[in-house]
Design an enzyme around this catalytic site. Structure first.
Site, PDB file in Angstrom:
ATOM      1  N   GLU A 258       0.737  -1.248  -0.183  1.00 24.04           N
ATOM      2  CA  GLU A 258       0.178  -0.180   0.205  1.00 24.04           C
ATOM      3  C   GLU A 258       0.888   1.076   0.113  1.00 24.04           C
ATOM      4  O   GLU A 258       1.708   2.234   0.687  1.00 24.04           O
ATOM      5  CB  GLU A 258      -0.522  -0.365   1.471  1.00 24.04           C
ATOM      6  CG  GLU A 258      -2.382   0.162   1.399  1.00 24.04           C
ATOM      7  CD  GLU A 258      -2.266   0.942   1.806  1.00 24.04           C
ATOM      8  OE1 GLU A 258      -2.098   2.619   1.948  1.00 24.04           O
ATOM      9  OE2 GLU A 258      -2.769   1.316   3.375  1.00 24.04           O
ATOM     10  N   CYS A 297      -2.260   8.699   3.011  1.00 23.43           N
ATOM     11  CA  CYS A 297      -1.823   7.862   2.044  1.00 23.43           C
ATOM     12  C   CYS A 297      -3.389   8.627   1.649  1.00 23.43           C
ATOM     13  O   CYS A 297      -3.442   7.802   0.226  1.00 23.43           O
ATOM     14  CB  CYS A 297      -1.877   7.093   2.257  1.00 23.43           C
ATOM     15  SG  CYS A 297      -3.179   6.142   3.680  1.00 23.43           S
TER      16      CYS A 297
HETATM   17  P1  NDP Z   1       9.027   4.243   3.587  1.00 21.48           P
HETATM   18  O1  NDP Z   1       8.775   3.727   2.305  1.00 21.48           O
HETATM   19  O2  NDP Z   1      10.144   5.119   3.796  1.00 21.48           O
HETATM   20  O3  NDP Z   1       9.225   3.524   5.278  1.00 21.48           O
HETATM   21  C1  NDP Z   1       8.119   3.505   5.191  1.00 21.48           C
HETATM   22  C2  NDP Z   1       8.464   1.655   5.900  1.00 21.48           C
HETATM   23  O4  NDP Z   1       9.809   1.181   5.390  1.00 21.48           O
HETATM   24  C3  NDP Z   1       9.038   1.905   7.478  1.00 21.48           C
HETATM   25  O5  NDP Z   1       8.879   1.165   8.637  1.00 21.48           O
HETATM   26  C4  NDP Z   1      10.336   1.589   7.192  1.00 21.48           C
HETATM   27  O6  NDP Z   1      11.307   1.745   8.068  1.00 21.48           O
HETATM   28  C5  NDP Z   1      10.158   0.604   6.707  1.00 21.48           C
HETATM   29  N1  NDP Z   1      11.671   0.583   5.059  1.00 21.48           N
HETATM   30  C6  NDP Z   1      12.425   1.382   4.507  1.00 21.48           C
HETATM   31  N2  NDP Z   1      13.434   1.142   3.925  1.00 21.48           N
HETATM   32  C7  NDP Z   1      13.051  -0.060   4.273  1.00 21.48           C
HETATM   33  C8  NDP Z   1      14.142  -1.142   3.616  1.00 21.48           C
HETATM   34  N3  NDP Z   1      14.660  -1.186   2.252  1.00 21.48           N
HETATM   35  N4  NDP Z   1      13.757  -2.472   3.995  1.00 21.48           N
HETATM   36  C9  NDP Z   1      12.979  -2.683   4.672  1.00 21.48           C
HETATM   37  N5  NDP Z   1      11.782  -1.703   5.437  1.00 21.48           N
HETATM   38  C10 NDP Z   1      12.296  -0.244   5.650  1.00 21.48           C
HETATM   39  O7  NDP Z   1       7.575   5.287   4.194  1.00 21.48           O
HETATM   40  P2  NDP Z   1       7.510   6.416   5.196  1.00 21.48           P
HETATM   41  O8  NDP Z   1       7.157   5.769   7.137  1.00 21.48           O
HETATM   42  O9  NDP Z   1       9.346   7.170   5.535  1.00 21.48           O
HETATM   43  O10 NDP Z   1       6.730   7.512   4.617  1.00 21.48           O
HETATM   44  C11 NDP Z   1       7.487   8.713   3.225  1.00 21.48           C
HETATM   45  C12 NDP Z   1       6.463   8.276   1.927  1.00 21.48           C
HETATM   46  O11 NDP Z   1       5.581   7.219   1.912  1.00 21.48           O
HETATM   47  C13 NDP Z   1       5.354   8.974   1.912  1.00 21.48           C
HETATM   48  O12 NDP Z   1       6.569  10.769   2.120  1.00 21.48           O
HETATM   49  C14 NDP Z   1       4.430   9.047   1.536  1.00 21.48           C
HETATM   50  O13 NDP Z   1       4.604   9.292   0.091  1.00 21.48           O
HETATM   51  C15 NDP Z   1       4.746   7.509   1.368  1.00 21.48           C
HETATM   52  N6  NDP Z   1       3.212   6.899   2.104  1.00 21.48           N
HETATM   53  C16 NDP Z   1       2.557   6.822   2.261  1.00 21.48           C
HETATM   54  C17 NDP Z   1       1.537   6.010   2.910  1.00 21.48           C
HETATM   55  C18 NDP Z   1       0.597   4.819   1.553  1.00 21.48           C
HETATM   56  O14 NDP Z   1      -0.703   4.065   2.935  1.00 21.48           O
HETATM   57  N7  NDP Z   1      -0.163   4.748   0.866  1.00 21.48           N
HETATM   58  C19 NDP Z   1       1.302   5.834   4.283  1.00 21.48           C
HETATM   59  C20 NDP Z   1       2.687   6.605   4.649  1.00 21.48           C
HETATM   60  C21 NDP Z   1       3.129   7.251   3.403  1.00 21.48           C
HETATM   61  P3  NDP Z   1      12.285   2.524   8.979  1.00 21.48           P
HETATM   62  O15 NDP Z   1      11.122   4.303   8.642  1.00 21.48           O
HETATM   63  O16 NDP Z   1      13.341   3.044   9.863  1.00 21.48           O
HETATM   64  O17 NDP Z   1      13.044   3.813   7.734  1.00 21.48           O
END
Ligand code: NDP
Length: 681
Positions: A258, A297
């Site tokens: 998602e 989101c």
């Molecule tokens: P990220 O994609 O950066 O992170 C989402 C999750 O993935 C976090 O728990 C993060 O952990 C983890 N993660 C990041 N890199 C890795 C990896 N290489 N391997 C495993 N896990 C990983 O999203 P954010 O939460 O920082 O939000 C940033 C962007 O995501 C927003 O700007 C938006 O565009 C989108 N977003 C979309 C949503 C939706 O529901 N569609 C909701 C929220 C955000 P860690 O924080 O430790 O890096």
């Protein structure tokens, strides 16, 4: 201020961070408030704990047991939610935002608890759909069943809803009987950590049912197999990286994603300024821009209005946005708090600048806005920013860049087809809303935008008082979207549970299907008991227990009496010649409802006893008409039993009406509530 060591919960132990830990700063003051991460976590022990302890314990419980556990867990979290509110202000969220995150998460658990009890059996096998007849004589049948995956569910959550985001994944997973390993986003993991501590302290969850990784995931994904599942919420970029993991390529580990979404809201052509719909549209758009400071989101990123309404929409939105109080999220008067971090603020400003290449900023200046009760520069504050793009057809960034903050762009459409085309240029979104009082507009958008959206939200003067909001995913409804939104699906009631279960096609004889599904299948063995089944308590009744009644002849007087008594003098029951002209009837026939009433008269045992109430009937079919002079007899079989509470449970009976020749005249499933056995006081 003390700096929190945010811990992970691995194989029954709380483990702190190491020197690799990442820093976490307050969204409001910028101060260092915590650290999370440990590169030395024992991934093997963690997976083993989930697979060999949590999984078997959960699978040993029925769906009803798990549902009761979710209900108790929700109640327990409800008692401790103040602690979660208190620490959540540092994420930049206001009290109103907490209601969405914390109360919304608890509510989601509650809905799953209720659905688990009502829509799933008190069993460990879920029957998916109806029995399929695969042979001429009915001795070889088919049925789909679902059983729990035996691995672990890894939940990778986004930062914006540390509680709801965790619980909306956890509820269907636990109901499915699968243990979860939760990996919250680091920026807000201290809230998730507290919530996990509260859940563990409740003592309600079996050992191994949940574990927590605060900080990086390490190489966990490399250890997953075909019985494991990963559910991810976050950015498209991270999803892309994750999709390359060997577990997905080599082991077909399930992946639910998602991700980003450029959600649209369309003002219907009918909803011009001055209509209730226009005001509603402005209200919804403002709320979506400012709730969680736009870090949702599902927030509205693209506002589509009839070309004639652009000026009115910009004016009305600007007026409303101008009255939004931005400030310390803990202060009661604040209507919008801060973004989660300075990094996120930087990201939003950069994305807004990209949007600014194709659109004019008509409201909100990031260099000139007022923040109440907090330092504008130390906190991750931004103002709501409204853009206007006069030519969305030639724009690209508008339809591809997600500024994950209070940023939205107004754009005109020529006609409805153009509006749908423009909405679909998001490349697949979680939700689009349509504010209209025109039913044809609703149908046209549903057809045109449906394939590109996971949810379509229609609102107008009829539903506006009770509607739940463009941006609120509900546990009953599917949350997810195609294409850019990740192609995943979450929640949607029991559909969401199925992501953590395996669907298997079962083929075999009626007895085999009955034994596996614990639901009697026509053709399976019948059990004849000496006592009338209505005299037997819920616990004593056996699946397959059958009563064969005596025969009752139907007379012309019966049909006449029934017609005049009920007032149902439909010609097929009263006029032989007219009935004959009807292709379905050989002449005057008995009322279907007369047959049902006589059937009850044949199978009911009238004395006060364990049958408490007839609560309805399902799947009624009249298959062969009955004429005066013919007769009916009834076969009544216990199909399925579903406990409701300590006092009674629901019995589903298969009722078959046969005519004198033994042909099927009608069939249905009767529902009764039956009491459990009670020793006399
Ligand atoms: P990220 O994609 O950066 O992170 C989402 C999750 O993935 C976090 O728990 C993060 O952990 C983890 N993660 C990041 N890199 C890795 C990896 N290489 N391997 C495993 N896990 C990983 O999203 P954010 O939460 O920082 O939000 C940033 C962007 O995501 C927003 O700007 C938006 O565009 C989108 N977003 C979309 C949503 C939706 O529901 N569609 C909701 C929220 C955000 P860690 O924080 O430790 O890096």
């Amino acid at each position: 201020m003390t700096v929190q060591n945010v811990e992970s919960y691995i194989a029954g132990q709380w483990i702190g961070c190491d020197s690799s830990a990442r820093e976490i700063h307050s969204a409001v003051t910028g101060e260092l408030i915590g650290r999370a991460g440990n590169t030395a976590l024992d991934i093997g022990a963690m997976l083993d704990f989930a697979r060999s302890k949590g999984g078997p314990a959960l699978r040993g419980m029925t769906f009803h047991d798990r549902a009761r556990m979710l209900k108790a867990l929700a109640a327990h979290l409800g008692q401790h939610k103040q602690a979660l509110y208190d620490i959540s202000f540092a994420t930049g969220a206001t009290q109103k935002d907490h209601l969405i995150d914390i109360d919304g998460g608890i509510g989601t658990l509650m809905v799953y608890a209720s659905k688990g009890r009502r829509e799933m059996p008190d069993d460990t096998i879920y029957l998916d759909g109806e029995v399929e007849r695969l042979s001429r004589h009915g001795t070889f049948l088919g049925q789909h069943i679902c059983t729990s995956l035996t691995g672990a569910a890894v939940h990778i959550n986004a930062f914006n809803f540390p509680v709801w985001g965790m619980l909306e994944k956890l509820a269907p997973t636990l109901l499915a009987g699968v243990p979860a390993i939760i990996k919250p986003a680091t920026a807000t993991c201290y809230v998730a950590e507290r919530c996990v501590r509260i859940m563990l302290a409740s003592g309600l969850l079996p050992e191994g049912a949940i574990q927590l990784i605060s900080g990086g995931l390490g190489d966990l994904l490399d250890h997953l197999g075909g019985q494991d599942a990963v559910s991810f919420t976050g950015s498209a970029a991270t999803a892309k990286t994750l999709r390359g993991a060997s577990c997905f390529q080599g082991n077909a580990t399930r992946f639910i994603a998602e991700q980003d979404s450029l959600n649209a809201s369309i003002l219907g052509p009918d909803a011009v300024a001055g209509t209730p719909e226009f005001d509603l549209f402005i209200k919804e758009a403002t709320r979506e821009m400012t709730t969680k400071a736009g870090q949702k989101c599902t927030a509205i990123r693209r506002i589509m209005t009839p070309a004639s309404q652009v000026v009115a929409v910009i004016d009305a939105l600007s007026r409303r946005l101008g009255s939004v109080v931005i400030g310390d999220p803990a202060a009661e008067e604040s209507q919008m708090g801060a973004l989660v971090s300075q990094a996120q603020r930087q990201d939003v400003l950069e994305k807004a600048a990209l949007i600014g290449q194709e659109a004019d900023r008509v409201f909100g200046n990031p260099d000139g806005f007022v923040v109440h009760g907090a330092d504008r520069d130390k906190g991750a504050f931004v103002p709501p920013m409204l853009f206007h793009c006069a030519s969305p057809d030639t724009a690209n960034l508008l339809h591809s860049v997600e500024a994950f903050g209070p940023v939205s762009t107004v754009m005109p459409y020529r006609d409805l087809e153009h509006a749908v085309q423009t909405a679909n240029r998001g490349g697949g979104s979680l939700v689009a809303s349509v504010i209209t009082n025109d039913l044809d507009v609703a149908r046209t958008v549903a057809l045109g935008a449906g394939p590109f959206h996971g949810r379509l939200y229609f609102n107008n003067r009829t539903s506006m008082k009770e509607s739940t909001g463009h941006g609120s995913p509900l546990p009953h409804m599917v949350h997810g979207g195609p294409g850019r939104a990740g192609g995943g699906e979450e929640m949607g009631g029991i559909r969401g549970v199925m992501h953590y279960m395996q669907r298997t096609a079962i083929q075999g004889s009626p007895d085999i299907l009955t034994a596996i599904g614990r639901k009697w299948v026509p053709g399976a063995n019948e059990i004849t008991s000496h006592d009338h089944p209505f005299t037997r308590t819920f616990d004593a009744l056996e699946i397959g227990e059958t009563l064969h009644t005596a025969e009752r002849e139907i007379t012309l007087d019966d049909i006449e009496n029934f017609a005049h008594f009920t007032g149902d003098t439909f010609y097929a029951h009263m006029d032989d010649a007219a009935a004959k002209r009807n292709p379905f009837f050989p002449g005057r026939v008995a009322h279907g409802y007369l047959l049902l009433s006589f059937a009850a008269g044949l199978f009911v045992q009238p004395d006060e006893g364990p049958v408490l109430a007839n609560t309805g009937l399902d799947n009624l079919r009249f298959l062969k008409p009955i004429q005066a002079g013919d007769s009916i007899r009834v076969r009544l079989t216990v199909m399925q039993k579903s406990p409701r509470n300590q006092d009674y449970g629901e019995v589903r009976w298969k009722v078959t009406l046969l005519n004198r020749d033994g042909d099927l005249a009608a069939e249905y499933e009767l529902l009764t509530m039956n009491a459990y056995h009670r020793d006399e006081p």
